[in-house]
Design an enzyme around this catalytic site. Structure first.
Site, PDB file in Angstrom:
ATOM      1  N   PRO A  86      -2.571  -0.983   5.470  1.00  0.00           N
ATOM      2  CA  PRO A  86      -2.206   0.131   3.694  1.00  0.00           C
ATOM      3  C   PRO A  86      -2.745   1.009   4.517  1.00  0.00           C
ATOM      4  O   PRO A  86      -2.415   3.473   3.644  1.00  0.00           O
ATOM      5  CB  PRO A  86      -2.865  -0.373   3.120  1.00  0.00           C
ATOM      6  CG  PRO A  86      -3.710  -1.631   4.021  1.00  0.00           C
ATOM      7  CD  PRO A  86      -3.354  -2.062   4.359  1.00  0.00           C
ATOM      8  N   ARG A 151      17.244  -3.441  15.657  1.00  0.00           N
ATOM      9  CA  ARG A 151      19.012  -3.230  15.213  1.00  0.00           C
ATOM     10  C   ARG A 151      19.218  -1.687  15.883  1.00  0.00           C
ATOM     11  O   ARG A 151      20.276  -1.040  16.473  1.00  0.00           O
ATOM     12  CB  ARG A 151      18.992  -2.986  13.665  1.00  0.00           C
ATOM     13  CG  ARG A 151      17.908  -1.834  13.231  1.00  0.00           C
ATOM     14  CD  ARG A 151      18.223  -2.126  11.656  1.00  0.00           C
ATOM     15  NE  ARG A 151      19.655  -2.386  10.815  1.00  0.00           N
ATOM     16  CZ  ARG A 151      19.798  -0.630  10.957  1.00  0.00           C
ATOM     17  NH1 ARG A 151      19.923   0.635  11.350  1.00  0.00           N
ATOM     18  NH2 ARG A 151      21.648  -0.847  10.429  1.00  0.00           N
ATOM     19  N   ASP A 166      22.680   6.554  10.197  1.00  0.00           N
ATOM     20  CA  ASP A 166      22.128   6.066   9.519  1.00  0.00           C
ATOM     21  C   ASP A 166      21.208   7.129   9.286  1.00  0.00           C
ATOM     22  O   ASP A 166      20.396   8.163   9.767  1.00  0.00           O
ATOM     23  CB  ASP A 166      21.139   5.064   9.724  1.00  0.00           C
ATOM     24  CG  ASP A 166      21.647   3.381  10.278  1.00  0.00           C
ATOM     25  OD1 ASP A 166      22.586   2.998   9.353  1.00  0.00           O
ATOM     26  OD2 ASP A 166      20.873   2.408  10.116  1.00  0.00           O
TER      27      ASP A 166
HETATM   28  C1  LIG Z   1      -4.381  -7.666   0.535  1.00  0.00           C
HETATM   29  S1  LIG Z   1      -4.187  -6.531   2.482  1.00  0.00           S
HETATM   30  C2  LIG Z   1      -5.626  -5.712   2.554  1.00  0.00           C
HETATM   31  C3  LIG Z   1      -5.656  -4.230   1.600  1.00  0.00           C
HETATM   32  C4  LIG Z   1      -7.359  -3.831   2.444  1.00  0.00           C
HETATM   33  N1  LIG Z   1      -8.550  -4.383   1.209  1.00  0.00           N
HETATM   34  C5  LIG Z   1      -6.962  -2.187   1.731  1.00  0.00           C
HETATM   35  O1  LIG Z   1      -7.330  -1.896   0.862  1.00  0.00           O
HETATM   36  O2  LIG Z   1      -6.304  -1.556   2.725  1.00  0.00           O
HETATM   37  C6  LIG Z   1      -3.898  -7.582   3.657  1.00  0.00           C
HETATM   38  C7  LIG Z   1      -3.281  -7.208   5.073  1.00  0.00           C
HETATM   39  O3  LIG Z   1      -2.011  -7.203   4.757  1.00  0.00           O
HETATM   40  C8  LIG Z   1      -1.079  -5.972   5.578  1.00  0.00           C
HETATM   41  N2  LIG Z   1      -0.970  -4.800   4.258  1.00  0.00           N
HETATM   42  C9  LIG Z   1      -0.967  -4.494   3.192  1.00  0.00           C
HETATM   43  N3  LIG Z   1      -0.307  -3.396   3.104  1.00  0.00           N
HETATM   44  C10 LIG Z   1      -0.016  -2.944   4.174  1.00  0.00           C
HETATM   45  C11 LIG Z   1       1.609  -1.960   3.784  1.00  0.00           C
HETATM   46  N4  LIG Z   1       1.213  -1.263   2.705  1.00  0.00           N
HETATM   47  N5  LIG Z   1       1.349  -1.596   5.004  1.00  0.00           N
HETATM   48  C12 LIG Z   1       0.961  -2.858   6.156  1.00  0.00           C
HETATM   49  N6  LIG Z   1       0.276  -3.310   6.226  1.00  0.00           N
HETATM   50  C13 LIG Z   1       0.095  -3.895   4.756  1.00  0.00           C
HETATM   51  C14 LIG Z   1      -3.267  -5.679   6.214  1.00  0.00           C
HETATM   52  O4  LIG Z   1      -2.083  -5.938   7.556  1.00  0.00           O
HETATM   53  C15 LIG Z   1      -3.688  -5.962   5.575  1.00  0.00           C
HETATM   54  O5  LIG Z   1      -4.579  -6.166   6.497  1.00  0.00           O
END
Ligand SMILES: C[S@@+](CC[C@H](N)C(=O)[O-])C[C@H]1O[C@@H](n2cnc3c(N)ncnc32)[C@H](O)[C@@H]1O
Length: 247
Positions: A86, A151, A166
């Site tokens: 994220p 895709r 698209d």
């Molecule tokens: C619960 S999340 C950890 C969030 C982290 N503690 C933070 O607040 O930045 C666990 C995992 O989900 C994935 N993840 C969560 N949100 C994501 C997003 N918006 N985009 C991509 N991967 C995500 C990531 O790989 C992350 O390590």
């Protein structure tokens, strides 16, 4: 193309190619391989997570199993290492198109509170996010990336044109689509689509795509240089829209 995915839940990620058009990628142009870091953990209970230094809730994915897993992948895949997070840059179609032209890619899915920061600093090439929200693990994000890439690969979509038309492929949102019947619940399909004049249909579609983008995602238009004809179509759309609003 080869995509290697590091995940604690391999069957979940593998299921991305089990449904719909992207199943074709599996047989034709995409090799998907999953790697479970648990298999690289050195202790007997194959622990991949530990408490966070400094305290606080949640566990953190340990450095060593992920590092060893990455080394094993690197021995056969020289692609970029992408951490789905994220905290990464917001994923977009431009990036997906770029990845779809690569020979290989390595996707790293986090779990828990995320992964030991030193692994990110030492090994990760890029961090990309699905959006400004948090999901429980990187698997769903990796699956989104795999589907979006698949895709675009040759021989995956039935009609080779459908990806190129698209949303985002030419910087605009897609035009509206309709199917039979031509009147449903009292609402008619735009008449131009029923008249069979292909030039008019094309003009209408471009105008709708421009207008929709102006209404819903105006910032996308700022990144484009519209031709004179396109600008004229957009002006027409805006004038008609403003007139409708006044009526
Ligand atoms: C619960 S999340 C950890 C969030 C982290 N503690 C933070 O607040 O930045 C666990 C995992 O989900 C994935 N993840 C969560 N949100 C994501 C997003 N918006 N985009 C991509 N991967 C995500 C990531 O790989 C992350 O390590």
């Amino acid at each position: 193309m080869k995509i290697d995915v590091i995940t604690l839940f391999p069957p979940l990620v593998e299921s991305v190619l089990a449904y719909g058009v992207v199943t074709r990628a599996k047989d034709r142009s995409l090799i998907l391989q999953t790697w479970n870091p648990r298999e690289f953990a050195k202790n007997r209970s194959q622990t991949v997570d530990d408490k966070s230094y400094g305290g606080g809730p949640g566990m953190v994915m340990k450095y060593q199993p992920l590092y060893d897993c990455l080394q094993a992948i690197k021995a056969q895949n020289q692609g970029q290492i992408i951490y789905l997070s994220p905290q990464g840059r917001l994923l977009n179609q431009k990036k997906i198109i770029d990845w779809s032209t690569q020979d290989s890619l390595i996707l790293l899915s986090g779990r828990y509170e995320g992964i030991d920061e030193r692994l990110i600093e030492n090994c990760v090439d890029e961090e990309w996010s699905l959006g400004d929200y948090v999901i429980s693990g990187g698997e769903l994000a990796a699956m989104v990336v795999i589907d979006a890439i698949a895709r675009l690969l040759p021989q995956v979509l039935g009609n080779e044109d459908s990806a190129s038309q698209d949303s985002f492929m030419n910087g605009l949102l897609d035009y509206p689509h309709y199917t039979r019947p031509d009147v449903t619940n009292g609402v008619k399909v735009p008449s131009v689509l029923l008249e069979g004049n292909h030039a008019n249909i094309e003009r209408w579609r471009i105008k709708q795509a421009l207008g929709r983008t102006w209404l819903r995602r105006p910032e996308l238009l700022d990144q484009l240089e519209l031709s004179k004809a396109e600008q004229q179509l957009l002006d027409e759309f805006i004038a008609e829209f403003n007139k409708q609003e006044c009526d």
